[in-house]
Design a protein around this motif. Structure first.
Motif, PDB file in Angstrom:
ATOM      1  N   GLU A 128       0.855  -1.184   0.000  1.00 21.40           N
ATOM      2  CA  GLU A 128       0.000   0.000   0.000  1.00 21.40           C
ATOM      3  C   GLU A 128       0.893   1.237   0.000  1.00 21.40           C
ATOM      4  OE1 GLU A 128      -3.346   0.021  -0.104  1.00 21.40           O
ATOM      5  OE2 GLU A 128      -3.392  -2.163  -0.165  1.00 21.40           O
ATOM      6  N   GLY A 129       0.415   2.318  -0.477  1.00 22.94           N
ATOM      7  CA  GLY A 129       1.183   3.562  -0.531  1.00 22.94           C
ATOM      8  C   GLY A 129       1.559   4.065   0.849  1.00 22.94           C
ATOM      9  N   TRP A 130       0.641   3.966   1.803  1.00 22.31           N
ATOM     10  CA  TRP A 130       0.924   4.443   3.152  1.00 22.31           C
ATOM     11  C   TRP A 130       1.970   3.580   3.841  1.00 22.31           C
ATOM     12  CZ3 TRP A 130       0.044   1.108   7.113  1.00 22.31           C
ATOM     13  CH2 TRP A 130      -0.791   0.017   6.857  1.00 22.31           C
ATOM     14  N   ALA A 131       2.043   2.263   3.517  1.00 21.54           N
ATOM     15  CA  ALA A 131       3.026   1.375   4.145  1.00 21.54           C
ATOM     16  C   ALA A 131       4.427   1.694   3.647  1.00 21.54           C
ATOM     17  CB  ALA A 131       2.668  -0.087   3.858  1.00 21.54           C
ATOM     18  N   VAL A 132       4.527   2.012   2.357  1.00 20.52           N
ATOM     19  CA  VAL A 132       5.835   2.362   1.806  1.00 20.52           C
ATOM     20  C   VAL A 132       6.311   3.681   2.408  1.00 20.52           C
ATOM     21  CG1 VAL A 132       7.071   2.975  -0.315  1.00 20.52           C
ATOM     22  CG2 VAL A 132       5.431   1.096  -0.325  1.00 20.52           C
ATOM     23  N   ILE A 133       5.421   4.664   2.479  1.00 15.60           N
ATOM     24  CA  ILE A 133       5.788   5.966   3.045  1.00 15.60           C
ATOM     25  C   ILE A 133       6.159   5.812   4.517  1.00 15.60           C
ATOM     26  CG2 ILE A 133       4.866   8.237   3.680  1.00 15.60           C
ATOM     27  CD1 ILE A 133       3.296   8.166   1.066  1.00 15.60           C
ATOM     28  N   LEU A 134       5.421   4.984   5.245  1.00 12.20           N
ATOM     29  CA  LEU A 134       5.724   4.759   6.660  1.00 12.20           C
ATOM     30  C   LEU A 134       7.080   4.074   6.832  1.00 12.20           C
ATOM     31  CD1 LEU A 134       4.544   5.087   9.504  1.00 12.20           C
ATOM     32  CD2 LEU A 134       3.630   2.780   9.285  1.00 12.20           C
ATOM     33  N   ALA A 135       7.424   3.105   5.988  1.00 15.52           N
ATOM     34  CA  ALA A 135       8.709   2.417   6.086  1.00 15.52           C
ATOM     35  C   ALA A 135       9.859   3.369   5.768  1.00 15.52           C
ATOM     36  CB  ALA A 135       8.736   1.214   5.144  1.00 15.52           C
ATOM     37  N   VAL A 136       9.710   4.174   4.746  1.00 18.09           N
ATOM     38  CA  VAL A 136      10.764   5.138   4.392  1.00 18.09           C
ATOM     39  C   VAL A 136      10.886   6.200   5.486  1.00 18.09           C
ATOM     40  CG1 VAL A 136      11.428   6.919   2.724  1.00 18.09           C
ATOM     41  CG2 VAL A 136      10.570   4.719   1.924  1.00 18.09           C
ATOM     42  N   ALA A 137       9.772   6.662   6.022  1.00 18.26           N
ATOM     43  CA  ALA A 137       9.801   7.659   7.094  1.00 18.26           C
ATOM     44  C   ALA A 137      10.443   7.081   8.353  1.00 18.26           C
ATOM     45  CB  ALA A 137       8.386   8.151   7.398  1.00 18.26           C
ATOM     46  N   ALA A 138      10.207   5.803   8.646  1.00 22.27           N
ATOM     47  CA  ALA A 138      10.828   5.169   9.814  1.00 22.27           C
ATOM     48  C   ALA A 138      12.337   5.110   9.634  1.00 22.27           C
ATOM     49  CB  ALA A 138      10.261   3.765  10.018  1.00 22.27           C
ATOM     50  N   PHE A 139      12.790   4.766   8.419  1.00 22.59           N
ATOM     51  CA  PHE A 139      14.228   4.720   8.158  1.00 22.59           C
ATOM     52  C   PHE A 139      14.856   6.105   8.333  1.00 22.59           C
ATOM     53  CE2 PHE A 139      17.585   5.384   4.987  1.00 22.59           C
ATOM     54  CZ  PHE A 139      18.536   4.520   5.492  1.00 22.59           C
ATOM     55  N   ILE A 140      14.271   7.106   7.714  1.00 25.18           N
ATOM     56  CA  ILE A 140      14.827   8.458   7.798  1.00 25.18           C
ATOM     57  C   ILE A 140      14.745   8.984   9.225  1.00 25.18           C
ATOM     58  CG2 ILE A 140      14.509  10.837   7.017  1.00 25.18           C
ATOM     59  CD1 ILE A 140      13.605   9.671   4.323  1.00 25.18           C
ATOM     60  N   GLY A 141      13.624   8.759   9.891  1.00 22.42           N
ATOM     61  CA  GLY A 141      13.471   9.221  11.274  1.00 22.42           C
ATOM     62  C   GLY A 141      14.462   8.550  12.221  1.00 22.42           C
ATOM     63  N   GLY A 142      14.648   7.239  12.086  1.00 26.32           N
ATOM     64  CA  GLY A 142      15.620   6.546  12.932  1.00 26.32           C
ATOM     65  C   GLY A 142      17.023   7.060  12.713  1.00 26.32           C
ATOM     66  N   PHE A 143      17.378   7.323  11.445  1.00 30.69           N
ATOM     67  CA  PHE A 143      18.704   7.857  11.137  1.00 30.69           C
ATOM     68  C   PHE A 143      18.888   9.237  11.756  1.00 30.69           C
ATOM     69  CE2 PHE A 143      21.499  10.335   8.381  1.00 30.69           C
ATOM     70  CZ  PHE A 143      22.652   9.565   8.456  1.00 30.69           C
ATOM     71  N   VAL A 144      17.913  10.091  11.612  1.00 33.68           N
ATOM     72  CA  VAL A 144      18.013  11.459  12.142  1.00 33.68           C
ATOM     73  C   VAL A 144      18.121  11.429  13.664  1.00 33.68           C
ATOM     74  CG1 VAL A 144      16.724  13.617  12.428  1.00 33.68           C
ATOM     75  CG2 VAL A 144      16.903  12.562  10.173  1.00 33.68           C
ATOM     76  N   VAL A 145      17.319  10.612  14.318  1.00 37.58           N
ATOM     77  CA  VAL A 145      17.367  10.537  15.782  1.00 37.58           C
ATOM     78  C   VAL A 145      18.741  10.070  16.247  1.00 37.58           C
ATOM     79  CG1 VAL A 145      16.462   9.293  17.791  1.00 37.58           C
ATOM     80  CG2 VAL A 145      14.901  10.263  16.113  1.00 37.58           C
TER      81      VAL A 145
END
Length: 166
Positions: A128-145
């Protein structure tokens, strides 16, 4: 003759004598015979004579006989006696530092987002589109944190001297 031609002549002599062997006997050596290295160095064991904690005789050492020396009772069959070395045993490593919950979640998001996308693509799940966006956002967010919490200053226990700072 010029100084340059003298240097050239000396250089030619050095190059011409490069493959020549040195024909010196022991009388021509520039060092005494006592400093010549033996073909096979003898081994020795140095042990303390008394307990260093006892206070008396601390620092005194007794030299054991050289291994393979004439009159050695331990060497009956021509083999060198086995050395009794304990070797170095390193101390146990310190325990790993405790990781707080925020760091654990950031690491999970950093690896979990791409892992989910990889597993979903390998298993041919519909994404689903929201699952892909959520997975990419989790990767970027974890890296930034993790980068923000990393810190760029010296450790708190380093004292006043930072060493060589350029």
């Amino acid at each position: 003759m010029t100084p340059q031609s003298d240097e050239d002549e000396v250089w030619r002599q050095i190059v011409a004598s490069f493959n020549d062997t040195a024909e010196r006997d022991s009388a021509d050596q520039p060092w005494p015979d006592s400093e010549n290295v033996p073909a096979e160095p003898s081994r020795r064991v140095v042990k303390p004579t008394e307990d260093p904690d006892s206070g008396s005789g601390a620092g005194e050492f007794a030299r054991e006989r050289y291994a393979g020396e004439a009159g050695d009772e331990d060497d009956d069959d021509g083999e060198a006696p086995a050395e009794e070395e304990d070797g170095y045993t390193p101390p146990p490593p310190p325990p790993l530092p405790k990781v707080d919950v925020t760091t654990k979640i950031a690491w999970g998001a950093l690896f979990g987002g791409p892992a989910y996308l990889l597993v979903a693509a390998m298993a041919k799940w519909p994404l689903e589109g929201w699952a892909v966006i959520l997975a990419v956002a989790a990767f970027i967010g974890g890296f930034v944190v993790l980068v923000v919490r990393m810190g760029d200053g010296p450790p708190n226990d380093s004292g006043w001297d930072d060493g060589a700072v350029v």
